[in-house]
Enzyme design. Structure first.
Site, PDB file in Angstrom:
ATOM      1  N   SER A  61       0.826  -1.208   0.000  1.00 35.12           N
ATOM      2  CA  SER A  61       0.000   0.000   0.000  1.00 35.12           C
ATOM      3  C   SER A  61       0.861   1.259   0.000  1.00 35.12           C
ATOM      4  O   SER A  61       2.033   1.239   0.386  1.00 35.12           O
ATOM      5  CB  SER A  61      -0.903   0.019   1.230  1.00 35.12           C
TER       6      SER A  61
HETATM    7  N1  SAH Z   1      -0.767  -4.954   4.102  1.00 37.49           N
HETATM    8  C1  SAH Z   1       0.003  -5.221   2.898  1.00 37.49           C
HETATM    9  C2  SAH Z   1      -0.712  -4.882   1.607  1.00 37.49           C
HETATM   10  C3  SAH Z   1      -1.811  -5.805   1.364  1.00 37.49           C
HETATM   11  S1  SAH Z   1      -2.357  -6.044  -0.271  1.00 37.49           S
HETATM   12  C4  SAH Z   1       1.356  -4.568   2.940  1.00 37.49           C
HETATM   13  O1  SAH Z   1       1.671  -3.874   3.910  1.00 37.49           O
HETATM   14  O2  SAH Z   1       2.136  -4.795   2.006  1.00 37.49           O
HETATM   15  C5  SAH Z   1      -3.745  -7.070   0.166  1.00 37.49           C
HETATM   16  C6  SAH Z   1      -3.387  -8.474   0.565  1.00 37.49           C
HETATM   17  O3  SAH Z   1      -4.600  -9.094   1.001  1.00 37.49           O
HETATM   18  C7  SAH Z   1      -2.868  -9.322  -0.596  1.00 37.49           C
HETATM   19  O4  SAH Z   1      -1.599  -9.831  -0.273  1.00 37.49           O
HETATM   20  C8  SAH Z   1      -3.906 -10.442  -0.718  1.00 37.49           C
HETATM   21  O5  SAH Z   1      -3.340 -11.713  -1.029  1.00 37.49           O
HETATM   22  C9  SAH Z   1      -4.513 -10.466   0.674  1.00 37.49           C
HETATM   23  N2  SAH Z   1      -5.855 -11.065   0.758  1.00 37.49           N
HETATM   24  C10 SAH Z   1      -6.922 -10.895  -0.052  1.00 37.49           C
HETATM   25  N3  SAH Z   1      -7.970 -11.631   0.387  1.00 37.49           N
HETATM   26  C11 SAH Z   1      -7.545 -12.282   1.510  1.00 37.49           C
HETATM   27  C12 SAH Z   1      -8.156 -13.190   2.418  1.00 37.49           C
HETATM   28  N4  SAH Z   1      -9.430 -13.603   2.290  1.00 37.49           N
HETATM   29  N5  SAH Z   1      -7.425 -13.647   3.451  1.00 37.49           N
HETATM   30  C13 SAH Z   1      -6.132 -13.261   3.640  1.00 37.49           C
HETATM   31  N6  SAH Z   1      -5.498 -12.401   2.808  1.00 37.49           N
HETATM   32  C14 SAH Z   1      -6.193 -11.914   1.754  1.00 37.49           C
END
Ligand code: SAH
Length: 213
Positions: A61
């Site tokens: 992000s």
């Molecule tokens: N917090 C992260 C950015 C997240 S991007 C950082 O600091 O880099 C969003 C993430 O959510 C992705 O890696 C995706 O794989 C995950 N995601 C999406 N749906 C999900 C679910 N149901 N359970 C766990 N992770 C999930």
């Protein structure tokens, strides 16, 4: 002042100008090296305020959004925090500066393994990582003082609402994945939940089941 100190100073200035004023959040963001979580060809853009691609087609992000979400979550040092969406691990590392323990989950095993390796290399010992569909939360460790979702759901998932401690706070983006979503803050009271809209955001969707990588 050397180059890296100058880059950090500009980074903090940009965060402040985007509304991140909480000194504890700014200190945490100063300490965690975002470049460690952004590898490869994008590493030299780590201190620019933009989202960047990571493995498995996901994104780390934008720093100002990480700051705003962390500030909205109001994490205290005794707190147990659950993060859904480990991604690069950057947000979890910031939460780990502020909280007693952070549980972070991603549906991609590869992202969890890569983030774990960075935490270990930096001697970060208060993060527990796991691979699962995080929309079910983590019942074994509930209740949580704070829950943060970094993927957008259509609504706050009910297992997560149930795993929030009374007095606890959850911050998440809600809305359809292909449109602008709304960052909301949910506070649990003795008798129910309060919902507050914070600002428009754009996140990848919260998907069901495990990822293929
Ligand atoms: N917090 C992260 C950015 C997240 S991007 C950082 O600091 O880099 C969003 C993430 O959510 C992705 O890696 C995706 O794989 C995950 N995601 C999406 N749906 C999900 C679910 N149901 N359970 C766990 N992770 C999930």
């Amino acid at each position: 002042m050397n180059d890296s100190a100058n880059i950090k100073m500009q980074f903090l200035f940009a965060l402040r100008s985007k509304g991140i004023t909480d000194a504890r959040v700014l200190t945490a963001m100063e300490k965690v090296d975002r470049a460690a979580y952004v590898r490869g060809i994008f590493a030299d853009k780590a201190y620019e305020d933009m989202p960047l691609p990571i493995s498995c087609g996901q994104t780390i992000s934008q720093p100002s959004v990480v700051g705003i979400m962390t500030q909205a979550l109001d994490v205290q040092s005794r707190h147990k925090v659950l993060e859904i969406g480990t991604g690069s691990g950057y947000q979890a590392a910031i939460l780990a500066q502020l909280a007693r323990r952070v549980y972070t989950v991603d549906r991609f095993k590869r992202l969890v393994t890569e983030a774990r390796a960075i935490f270990d290399a930096h001697d970060i010992t208060n993060i527990t990582t796991f691979t699962a569909d995080g929309s079910h939360g983590f019942a074994e460790q509930a209740p949580f003082d704070r829950i943060l979702l970094t993927a957008a759901a259509e609504d706050a998932p009910s297992p997560l609402l149930a795993q929030l401690r009374v007095g606890g706070v959850m911050v998440l983006p809600v809305g359809q994945s292909d449109t602008v979503q709304t960052l909301i803050r949910v506070t649990r009271h003795e008798t129910g939940y309060d919902y507050e809209e914070l600002r428009p955001v754009r996140f990848v969707p919260l998907l069901e089941g495990l990822g293929q990588d």
